[in-house]
Design an enzyme around this catalytic site. Structure first.
Site: not given
Ligand code: BEZ
Length: 236
Positions: A56, A133
């Site tokens: 993110c 997402r």
């Molecule tokens: C992230 O790195 O943004 C992320 C990865 C997996 C699940 C939720 C967030």
């Protein structure tokens, strides 16, 4: 992969293309914002799973990176996650401190999940407490024009998001469609004839089109100022 969940724990609706975007009024890092506040401009409403997470963070840096290009195209950005406004504030401050990048757009603090449910952003098979997402491209009339849903593990492609905006705006302006892998500056597809007479006319007149056959003709349209491949944003 997590277990397949048959029924969502909470009822959710999924927006549909060419229908009005679900209405909302939400607390954000820039104060209370309503969908109606974006009437007259394009809006990209996107969700991320959680603040202070690595993928993110790369996405927020990337969204901030394309923000000037979006502004040139009359597009606003609005983020969302199921985190508090204090968490959002702390995270964007941290992003700026560690990367020197200011996050210029507001982020919805959707603690009640009300907006997330209206837009079908929660995929219980992935997570019941995080939004996937999602990207909703909403036009100046508040109509949903494109949607992307990516899983938690997959960071989004900013070139594709810009390409979608360019394709929609080009399609609206010139009443054309865009072929596979189109980027600004490439030829667009003109509507196919829908009578045999029009098909014959298309083949005899051509109108300067480049035709493979009567149903597949392309033409060149102008590239909008500030839009297109020359800025290096698009990769074809
Ligand atoms: C992230 O790195 O943004 C992320 C990865 C997996 C699940 C939720 C967030």
């Amino acid at each position: 992969m997590s277990d397949i969940v048959e029924t969502p724990a909470q009822p959710q609706s999924l927006p549909r293309l060419n229908e009005r975007a679900p209405d909302f009024e939400a607390v954000t890092t820039h104060g209370v914002i309503r969908l109606a506040d974006y009437r007259g401009s394009w809006l990209i409403l996107f969700s991320h799973p959680a603040d202070f997470t690595p993928v993110c963070t790369t996405e927020f840096l990337a969204f901030a990176g394309i923000y000037p290009e979006l502004q040139k195209r009359g597009v606003e950005l609005l983020g969302l996650s199921i985190d508090s406004v204090y968490s959002h504030i702390a995270w964007v401050r941290n992003i700026e401190e560690k990367n020197g990048v200011k996050i210029p757009f507001p982020i919805i603090a959707d603690l009640t999940m009300e907006v997330a449910r209206r837009y079908g952003m929660i995929m219980p098979g992935e997570s019941k407490t995080e939004t996937s997402r999602c990207v909703f491209i909403i036009d100046p009339e508040s109509v949903v024009r494109a949607m992307i849903y990516y899983p938690l593990t997959l960071g989004r492609n900013m070139s594709e998001i810009l390409r979608i905006i360019d394709a929609l705006q080009t399609s609206d302006k010139y009443h054309v469609a865009t072929p596979a892998n189109w980027t600004p500056g490439a030829k667009v597809v003109v509507p196919a004839p829908n009578t045999t007479e029009m098909a014959e006319q298309r083949m005899s007149e051509r109108n300067g089109y480049e035709c493979v056959d009567w149903y597949l003709c392309k033409k060149q349209v102008a590239v909008e100022a500030g839009v297109g491949g020359a800025d290096g944003v698009h990769q074809s």
